[in-house]
Design a protein around this motif. Structure first.
Motif, PDB file in Angstrom:
ATOM      1  N   ARG A 170      15.560  32.710   8.674  1.00  0.00           N
ATOM      2  CA  ARG A 170      16.978  32.477   8.410  1.00  0.00           C
ATOM      3  C   ARG A 170      17.575  31.499   9.430  1.00  0.00           C
ATOM      4  O   ARG A 170      18.390  30.638   9.072  1.00  0.00           O
ATOM      5  CB  ARG A 170      17.729  33.805   8.455  1.00  0.00           C
ATOM      6  CG  ARG A 170      19.177  33.719   7.998  1.00  0.00           C
ATOM      7  CD  ARG A 170      19.735  35.080   7.651  1.00  0.00           C
ATOM      8  NE  ARG A 170      19.706  36.011   8.758  1.00  0.00           N
ATOM      9  CZ  ARG A 170      18.858  37.015   8.865  1.00  0.00           C
ATOM     10  NH1 ARG A 170      17.935  37.219   7.939  1.00  0.00           N
ATOM     11  NH2 ARG A 170      18.897  37.835   9.911  1.00  0.00           N
ATOM     12  N   GLU A 195      16.480  28.009   8.507  1.00  0.00           N
ATOM     13  CA  GLU A 195      17.199  27.536   7.319  1.00  0.00           C
ATOM     14  C   GLU A 195      18.644  27.183   7.671  1.00  0.00           C
ATOM     15  O   GLU A 195      19.169  26.148   7.233  1.00  0.00           O
ATOM     16  CB  GLU A 195      17.157  28.620   6.231  1.00  0.00           C
ATOM     17  CG  GLU A 195      18.031  28.352   5.012  1.00  0.00           C
ATOM     18  CD  GLU A 195      17.615  27.131   4.212  1.00  0.00           C
ATOM     19  OE1 GLU A 195      18.353  26.773   3.263  1.00  0.00           O
ATOM     20  OE2 GLU A 195      16.576  26.528   4.519  1.00  0.00           O
ATOM     21  N   GLN A 196      19.319  28.026   8.465  1.00  0.00           N
ATOM     22  CA  GLN A 196      20.693  27.726   8.877  1.00  0.00           C
ATOM     23  C   GLN A 196      20.734  26.471   9.736  1.00  0.00           C
ATOM     24  O   GLN A 196      21.651  25.658   9.628  1.00  0.00           O
ATOM     25  CB  GLN A 196      21.279  28.910   9.655  1.00  0.00           C
ATOM     26  CG  GLN A 196      21.558  30.130   8.787  1.00  0.00           C
ATOM     27  CD  GLN A 196      22.116  31.288   9.590  1.00  0.00           C
ATOM     28  OE1 GLN A 196      22.295  31.189  10.796  1.00  0.00           O
ATOM     29  NE2 GLN A 196      22.366  32.408   8.921  1.00  0.00           N
ATOM     30  N   ARG A 197      19.718  26.324  10.581  1.00  0.00           N
ATOM     31  CA  ARG A 197      19.641  25.140  11.424  1.00  0.00           C
ATOM     32  C   ARG A 197      19.464  23.881  10.566  1.00  0.00           C
ATOM     33  O   ARG A 197      20.073  22.847  10.822  1.00  0.00           O
ATOM     34  CB  ARG A 197      18.470  25.306  12.398  1.00  0.00           C
ATOM     35  CG  ARG A 197      18.246  24.116  13.302  1.00  0.00           C
ATOM     36  CD  ARG A 197      16.987  24.316  14.144  1.00  0.00           C
ATOM     37  NE  ARG A 197      16.648  23.062  14.786  1.00  0.00           N
ATOM     38  CZ  ARG A 197      16.016  22.070  14.184  1.00  0.00           C
ATOM     39  NH1 ARG A 197      15.644  22.180  12.927  1.00  0.00           N
ATOM     40  NH2 ARG A 197      15.751  20.952  14.838  1.00  0.00           N
ATOM     41  N   ARG A 204      20.405  23.444   7.457  1.00  0.00           N
ATOM     42  CA  ARG A 204      21.664  23.168   6.759  1.00  0.00           C
ATOM     43  C   ARG A 204      22.705  22.587   7.709  1.00  0.00           C
ATOM     44  O   ARG A 204      23.466  21.687   7.347  1.00  0.00           O
ATOM     45  CB  ARG A 204      22.189  24.453   6.118  1.00  0.00           C
ATOM     46  CG  ARG A 204      21.338  24.975   4.965  1.00  0.00           C
ATOM     47  CD  ARG A 204      21.890  26.296   4.448  1.00  0.00           C
ATOM     48  NE  ARG A 204      21.069  26.848   3.396  1.00  0.00           N
ATOM     49  CZ  ARG A 204      21.224  26.565   2.103  1.00  0.00           C
ATOM     50  NH1 ARG A 204      22.183  25.723   1.728  1.00  0.00           N
ATOM     51  NH2 ARG A 204      20.437  27.102   1.202  1.00  0.00           N
ATOM     52  N   ALA A 205      22.741  23.128   8.943  1.00  0.00           N
ATOM     53  CA  ALA A 205      23.705  22.627   9.922  1.00  0.00           C
ATOM     54  C   ALA A 205      23.417  21.173  10.267  1.00  0.00           C
ATOM     55  O   ALA A 205      24.329  20.350  10.383  1.00  0.00           O
ATOM     56  CB  ALA A 205      23.675  23.496  11.178  1.00  0.00           C
ATOM     57  N   LEU A 239      21.537  32.902  16.888  1.00  0.00           N
ATOM     58  CA  LEU A 239      21.221  34.026  16.016  1.00  0.00           C
ATOM     59  C   LEU A 239      20.419  35.051  16.815  1.00  0.00           C
ATOM     60  O   LEU A 239      19.618  34.700  17.670  1.00  0.00           O
ATOM     61  CB  LEU A 239      20.412  33.569  14.798  1.00  0.00           C
ATOM     62  CG  LEU A 239      20.220  34.608  13.674  1.00  0.00           C
ATOM     63  CD1 LEU A 239      21.559  34.936  13.033  1.00  0.00           C
ATOM     64  CD2 LEU A 239      19.250  34.084  12.627  1.00  0.00           C
TER      65      LEU A 239
END
Length: 307
Positions: free
Chosen positions: A284, A287-289, A291-292, A302
């Motif tokens: 996660r 994936e967030q990284r 998108r960022a 996180l």
């Protein structure tokens, strides 16, 4: 002291778990989980409502008279380098896993993600006997050799110089890429400058490994506390509330100081615990990284999920 899990069977399970975790991502997204400085500009296209204005290509826009943007495209051969801390302080665990077992599992997951994305991976294995260098190469056979070598090196223990290890990590990465530092970050914060220098050239992700007993002491009476790097022993009366409170306050201060050093050095930060799920937060986080990075937002901190 928790009993170590057999690393070879652990690493095989990690491969299967990583596959299941990324199965639900959109097609192609798993290839871009490591997108960061290892990205390149795609073809210019006409601007559409909702596009990020920061991606406008002003040269093409001026030449054509119409606004154009360029999308970021992940390179297929990103260099991923990993500093794996195998010093004695990681030979500790009270919740079923030692920190060193978690470190090996995280390396396996990072390597699996890299090879699935056709990226190259190399490592510095940091031990008390000195750093062991694993050159940056591609392929599953290379990853298997890296993991086997890491298992053997994990038995050394002792004290290691994290700052020196970070310096060596920068030397094996010959082109801009993604650098992971997998460590419990115990000891003096003398590594901050080395990490900042690494972050000037590479995208740096620091994965901090923590055991719950490093943060809070239970009320279990007299216990012997051992420094796993130096061998020093100290008797502590955990039945005294003031001892437990002082321990907790110092642990919180230490974690805050580590987080501050990582932020100042320019590294993104993921904290994983020996008593919590780690593979879900790792996937996660990446994936967030991703998108960022694609949107230009700040990359999140996180922490592993509660049990």
């Amino acid at each position: 002291m928790a009993q170590p899990r057999p690393p070879s069977s652990l690493l095989r399970r990690v491969e299967l778990t990583v596959g299941r975790k990324i199965h639900g991502l959109r097609e192609g997204d798993h290839l871009a989980l490591f997108a960061g400085r290892g990205i390149e500009a795609g073809e210019a296209r006409l601007y559409s409502p909702g596009d990020d204005v920061r991606r406008i290509d002003w040269t093409v826009t001026a030449r054509t008279g119409e606004p154009h943007v360029r999308d970021a495209v992940a390179e297929r051969e990103l260099d991923v380098v990993v500093l794996l801390d195998l010093s004695g302080s990681l030979d500790f665990g009270t919740a079923g896993w030692r920190k060193v077992d978690l470190a090996l599992a995280v390396l396996s997951a990072v390597g699996s993600l890299a090879t699935r994305g056709h990226d190259r991976i190399g490592a510095v294995l940091l031990t008390a006997s000195g750093p062991e260098i694993v050159p940056v190469r591609a392929g599953r056979a290379h990853l298997a050799a890296l993991l086997a070598r890491s298992e053997r090196a994990s038995a050394v223990g002792g004290t290691a110089d994290l700052a020196a290890g970070i310096e060596r990590l920068g030397l094996i990465a010959r082109r801009r890429g993604l650098a992971f530092v997998i460590s419990d970050l115990v000891g003096p914060l003398t590594w901050e400058r080395a990490l900042a220098r690494l972050a000037q050239r590479h995208d740096v992700v620091a994965i901090e490994l923590v055991d719950p007993r490093e943060m809070r002491l239970p009320d279990v009476g007299l216990v012997t506390v051992v420094d796993t790097e130096t061998g020093r022993r100290r008797m502590v009366d955990t039945a005294r509330p003031e001892i437990r409170l002082a321990f907790a306050a110092e642990a919180d201060r230490r974690r805050s100081a580590v987080a501050g050093s990582l932020e100042r050095a320019g590294a993104t930060h993921l904290r994983l615990w020996t008593d919590r799920d780690w593979i879900g937060p790792l996937i996660r986080f990446m994936e967030q990284r991703r998108r960022a990075r694609a949107s230009g937002r700040a990359i999140p901190f996180l922490e592993g999920d509660p049990r």
